[in-house]
Enzyme design. Sequence first.
Site, PDB file in Angstrom:
ATOM      1  N   ASP A   7     -45.997 115.930  44.046  1.00  0.00           N
ATOM      2  CA  ASP A   7     -45.169 116.679  43.109  1.00  0.00           C
ATOM      3  C   ASP A   7     -46.155 117.338  42.154  1.00  0.00           C
ATOM      4  O   ASP A   7     -46.651 116.701  41.231  1.00  0.00           O
ATOM      5  CB  ASP A   7     -44.208 115.750  42.372  1.00  0.00           C
ATOM      6  N   GLU A  67     -42.838 119.794  47.430  1.00  0.00           N
ATOM      7  CA  GLU A  67     -41.548 120.410  47.173  1.00  0.00           C
ATOM      8  C   GLU A  67     -41.737 121.901  46.949  1.00  0.00           C
ATOM      9  O   GLU A  67     -42.726 122.332  46.361  1.00  0.00           O
ATOM     10  CB  GLU A  67     -40.905 119.776  45.935  1.00  0.00           C
ATOM     11  N   ASP A 140     -42.721 112.205  38.173  1.00  0.00           N
ATOM     12  CA  ASP A 140     -43.440 112.946  39.219  1.00  0.00           C
ATOM     13  C   ASP A 140     -43.813 112.034  40.392  1.00  0.00           C
ATOM     14  O   ASP A 140     -43.859 112.471  41.540  1.00  0.00           O
ATOM     15  CB  ASP A 140     -44.723 113.579  38.646  1.00  0.00           C
TER      16      ASP A 140
END
EC number: 3.1.21.10
Length: 158
Positions: A7, A67, A140
Amino acid sequence: MIVIGFDPGTAITGYGILNKEDDKIAVIEYGALTTPSNWSIGRRLNYLFDQVSSLLDLYNPDAVVMEEVFFNKNIKTAISIGQAQGVIILAAQQHQREVSILTPLEVKLSVVGYGRATKDQVQYMVKEVLKLKDIPKPDDVADALALCISYIYKQEGC
């Protein structure tokens, strides 16, 4: 199959490393790569590159997952996420690994079963699926682990 998820961010990059063997998903490691706010962007990105490269060297993952960048109202934040993503993609490429990009919707659907799941719902499911005592922090890190879980489920056709 060893999967590493990121992340990305220039201040905090969460990461998670899972091993899928037979019907079990086991946690190998998770954590956050952080940089001081007084570091230049170049120094932050260089540190991130070195740390990501070290994780790739150490664990030799079969898959690298991130992502997809979503639209962010704060352009400065969006740019910084994009810069961190670029560094991670470069490190993965130098380790002969392609990066799989998953959307937030894909992650929520596969981990929670609902595309509009809240962050709390995703974090709860990460804790349950991985049989962790507590939800990983910062957020995260839990997000990076959710990416790994989603990738594994996607490979299994779930």
